[in-house]
Design an enzyme around this catalytic site. Structure first.
Site, PDB file in Angstrom:
ATOM      1  N   ARG A   1       0.748  -1.010  -0.309  1.00 12.84           N
ATOM      2  CA  ARG A   1       0.282  -0.244  -0.278  1.00 12.84           C
ATOM      3  C   ARG A   1       0.832   1.440  -0.049  1.00 12.84           C
ATOM      4  NH1 ARG A   1      -5.177  -0.524   0.632  1.00 12.84           N
ATOM      5  NH2 ARG A   1      -6.152  -2.823   1.591  1.00 12.84           N
TER       6      ARG A   1
ATOM      7  N   GLY B   1      -6.533  -0.855  -6.661  1.00 10.88           N
ATOM      8  CA  GLY B   1      -7.775   0.021  -6.192  1.00 10.88           C
ATOM      9  C   GLY B   1      -8.213   1.557  -6.314  1.00 10.88           C
ATOM     10  N   ASP B   2      -8.546   2.415  -6.139  1.00  5.04           N
ATOM     11  CA  ASP B   2      -9.126   3.181  -6.357  1.00  5.04           C
ATOM     12  C   ASP B   2      -7.163   4.577  -6.435  1.00  5.04           C
ATOM     13  OD1 ASP B   2      -9.258   3.182  -3.465  1.00  5.04           O
ATOM     14  OD2 ASP B   2     -10.690   4.890  -3.287  1.00  5.04           O
TER      15      ASP B   2
ATOM     16  N   ILE C   1     -12.186  -5.815  -3.345  1.00  2.00           N
ATOM     17  CA  ILE C   1     -12.794  -6.995  -3.124  1.00  2.00           C
ATOM     18  C   ILE C   1     -14.152  -6.761  -2.573  1.00  2.00           C
ATOM     19  CG2 ILE C   1     -11.258  -9.456  -2.384  1.00  2.00           C
ATOM     20  CD1 ILE C   1     -12.151  -8.352   1.093  1.00  2.00           C
ATOM     21  N   ASP C   2     -13.945  -5.560  -2.241  1.00  2.77           N
ATOM     22  CA  ASP C   2     -15.310  -3.839  -1.403  1.00  2.77           C
ATOM     23  C   ASP C   2     -16.092  -3.933  -2.529  1.00  2.77           C
ATOM     24  OD1 ASP C   2     -13.844  -4.379   0.914  1.00  2.77           O
ATOM     25  OD2 ASP C   2     -13.467  -2.573   1.132  1.00  2.77           O
TER      26      ASP C   2
ATOM     27  N   GLU D   1     -17.217  -4.625   7.963  1.00  2.00           N
ATOM     28  CA  GLU D   1     -16.893  -3.834   8.996  1.00  2.00           C
ATOM     29  C   GLU D   1     -16.879  -2.763   9.230  1.00  2.00           C
ATOM     30  OE1 GLU D   1     -12.348  -3.565   7.597  1.00  2.00           O
ATOM     31  OE2 GLU D   1     -12.838  -3.991   5.788  1.00  2.00           O
TER      32      GLU D   1
ATOM     33  N   TYR E   1      -9.295 -11.488   6.179  1.00  2.00           N
ATOM     34  CA  TYR E   1      -7.680 -11.794   5.336  1.00  2.00           C
ATOM     35  C   TYR E   1      -8.397 -13.009   3.923  1.00  2.00           C
ATOM     36  CZ  TYR E   1      -5.300  -8.224   7.386  1.00  2.00           C
ATOM     37  OH  TYR E   1      -4.702  -6.867   7.445  1.00  2.00           O
TER      38      TYR E   1
ATOM     39  N   ILE F   1     -11.096 -14.103   2.926  1.00  5.88           N
ATOM     40  CA  ILE F   1     -12.076 -13.987   1.821  1.00  5.88           C
ATOM     41  C   ILE F   1     -10.852 -14.027   0.919  1.00  5.88           C
ATOM     42  CG2 ILE F   1     -13.923 -13.937   2.992  1.00  5.88           C
ATOM     43  CD1 ILE F   1     -14.176 -11.173   2.723  1.00  5.88           C
TER      44      ILE F   1
HETATM   45  O1  F6P Z   1      -9.750  -2.165   0.635  1.00  4.42           O
HETATM   46  C1  F6P Z   1     -10.576  -3.763   0.362  1.00  4.42           C
HETATM   47  C2  F6P Z   1      -9.761  -4.752   1.906  1.00  4.42           C
HETATM   48  O2  F6P Z   1      -9.974  -5.810   1.973  1.00  4.42           O
HETATM   49  C3  F6P Z   1     -11.002  -4.195   2.499  1.00  4.42           C
HETATM   50  O3  F6P Z   1     -12.362  -4.366   2.922  1.00  4.42           O
HETATM   51  C4  F6P Z   1     -10.617  -4.167   4.468  1.00  4.42           C
HETATM   52  O4  F6P Z   1     -10.532  -3.330   5.069  1.00  4.42           O
HETATM   53  C5  F6P Z   1      -8.900  -3.963   3.815  1.00  4.42           C
HETATM   54  O5  F6P Z   1      -8.624  -4.163   2.068  1.00  4.42           O
HETATM   55  C6  F6P Z   1      -8.198  -4.251   4.680  1.00  4.42           C
HETATM   56  O6  F6P Z   1      -6.824  -4.381   3.924  1.00  4.42           O
HETATM   57  P1  F6P Z   1      -4.993  -4.663   4.955  1.00  4.42           P
HETATM   58  O7  F6P Z   1      -5.416  -4.971   5.768  1.00  4.42           O
HETATM   59  O8  F6P Z   1      -4.171  -4.965   3.851  1.00  4.42           O
HETATM   60  O9  F6P Z   1      -4.976  -3.282   4.978  1.00  4.42           O
END
Ligand code: F6P
Length: 469
Positions: free
Chosen positions: A153, A178-179, A208-209, A308, A368, A370
């Site tokens: 990230r 993602g975005d 996945i969201d 969540e 995780y 899923i």
């Molecule tokens: O954005 C996708 C996602 O799976 C969210 O649903 C979740 O909050 C987040 O990533 C958690 O990801 P990480 O623990 O890698 O930051």
């Protein structure tokens, strides 16, 4: 009514004959195929289209995906790059494999370079090596979840990224993310344009969201909610097999409750689904806790599914005055969430015990699990089609765009549009209506607390600490 800019940027005129043009000559627009000269309408509701007050030809429309007869890049002199960014998602390896195979087999591109660990892979100080992606290298990768390239990230300097692309003579870059990653990809495209470099940047949106707008569904979402439905099945079996059984499943979904909603529909065992888009209250006769108590009293058990990001206002209210004591954002800039699962579990135990029905709560947070699984067959096919279309777009010289499917049509979407807002479950939409029908839960639970801003809570705490000397 505003019309979003749906135009797709190109690097210049496409003059090179494509190897695929022979195949295209046999194709024409039918209800199942849109030719490269046609457009896909944005609106699919008569009243919305009519309200635009314009001719059909002038209605907002998107460019269809698909091979073009003419290419911008000469495949024999093209070098492609691929990077995966952000959290994991089922299908990442399928997309990588699809891109590599299409570049190599459809177009004859000879070098495809994989960058490791997200945008870090471009930045010299991290020291991550690159990987040459060949059809042999990617042969079996889709059997595994995750990404063979690794991911991370966080933002990296687009100037440094373009320096790296320039050094390696990369002409087309595929960003799977993602975005936040797509915002980064837009900056890369901008910097490349400022430097007058002909680099195409094409995104394959991943989450996945399922919160990317203008597309029906993001890849991996179906696999993720199928896996999530397994957890609902498990807590239901547990809850039914024990006196006063209460099953609770917490699922990913920071701002959008699609995983919770679809998993609950797929499974049809949940009595309550809680999502970020629909705030809820716990207390009072019409609150969630009483609803659960009545459900356990009448049917012997209850099953709840919570996303969540749901109920954050409850948690903020409960925690008002506490020292934050943790990061308020993650590396992608996402607000760190408070944990709704254990909070709900404790509140239900307290409420049911006080009401004389001490419950057996079975709580599952598959977390995780899923998103780390390999894609299912549907998502694999979807990933392959997205990756083919991303390659077609890039080779024709299109840039700063993502590929997606809108109402069965694969289309080119400007990156700026794909990050312009978040796709969320519409509390007035038919999906949420289906959830209410499936669960039998009321439209609203109790009184929703007023939002509590984190800084105020932190300030209150500091004042109290100061007052206490
Ligand atoms: O954005 C996708 C996602 O799976 C969210 O649903 C979740 O909050 C987040 O990533 C958690 O990801 P990480 O623990 O890698 O930051």
């Amino acid at each position: 009514m505003t019309v979003p800019d749906l135009s797709i940027a190109t690097l210049g005129p496409a003059r090179i004959d494509s190897k695929l043009s022979g195949m295209l000559d046999a194709w024409r627009t039918t209800e199942h195929y849109v030719s490269e000269y046609d457009r896909v309408l944005l609106d699919d509701i008569v009243s919305v289209a009519a309200a635009r007050g314009t001719s059909v030809a002038e209605l907002p429309s998107l460019e269809p995906c698909g091979p073009r007869r003419k290419l911008f890049f000469d495949p024999s002199k093209t070098r492609a790059g691929i990077v995966t960014c952000g959290g994991l998602c089922p299908g990442l390896n399928d997309v990588i494999r699809g891109l590599v195979r299409s570049l190599t087999h459809h177009y004859g591109v000879r070098r495809v370079t994989g960058f490791r660990n997200g945008y870090q892979g471009f930045v010299a100080s991290y020291g991550h090596g690159i990987v040459e992606l060949t059809p042999e290298y990617v042969g079996d990768i889709s059997m595994e979840g995750g990404t063979v390239l690794g991911t991370s990230r966080g933002h990296q300097d687009p100037q440094e990224i373009v320096d790296c692309l320039e050094r390696l003579n990369i002409n087309v870059l595929f960003v799977i993310g993602g975005d936040g990653s797509m915002r980064g990809a837009m900056q890369i495209a901008e910097v490349a344009a400022e430097r007058e470099l002909r680099i195409s940047v094409v995104g394959i949106p991943k989450t996945i969201d399922n919160d990317i707008p203008y597309i029906d569904q993001s890849f991996g979402f179906q696999t993720a909610f199928s896996r999530a439905a397994e957890s609902i099945r498990a807590v239901n079996v547990e809850a039914k097999s024990t006196p006063n059984g209460v099953g609770l499943v917490k699922l990913m979904g920071r701002h959008s409750g699609f995983i919770a909603a679809y998993a609950a529909l797929a499974n049809h065992d949940a009595d309550v689904v809680l999502i970020p888009e629909v705030p809820f209250g716990l207390d009072g006769d019409d609150g969630l806790l009483e609803h659960v108590r009545r459900r356990v009293r009448d049917r012997g058990h209850a099953v709840l599914v919570v996303a969540e990001g749901a109920g954050q206002e409850l948690l903020a209210a409960a925690a008002a005055g506490e020292r934050p004591g943790r990061a308020t954002t993650d590396a992608s800039g996402n607000t760190a969430l408070r944990d709704i699962g254990p909070y709900l579990r404790e509140r239900m135990i307290d409420h049911l015990t006080a009401a004389g029905i001490p419950p057996s709560v079975r709580y599952i947070d598959p977390s995780y699990a899923i998103r780390s699984v390999p894609a299912n067959a549907y998502d694999k096919a979807y990933c392959l089609r997205l990756s083919h279309n991303a390659v077609h777009a890039a080779m024709s010289g299109r840039t700063a765009m993502v590929v997606g499917r809108l109402r069965r049509r694969f289309v080119h979407i400007p990156m700026s549009l794909a990050v312009s807002r978040r796709n969320q479950v519409d509390p007035h939409g038919d999906l949420w209506m289906s959830v209410l029908e499936a669960t039998g839960q009321p439209i609203r639970f109790g009184q929703v607390p007023e939002p509590v801003a984190e800084p105020v809570a932190a300030r209150t705490r500091r004042k109290r600490v100061a007052a206490a000397g």
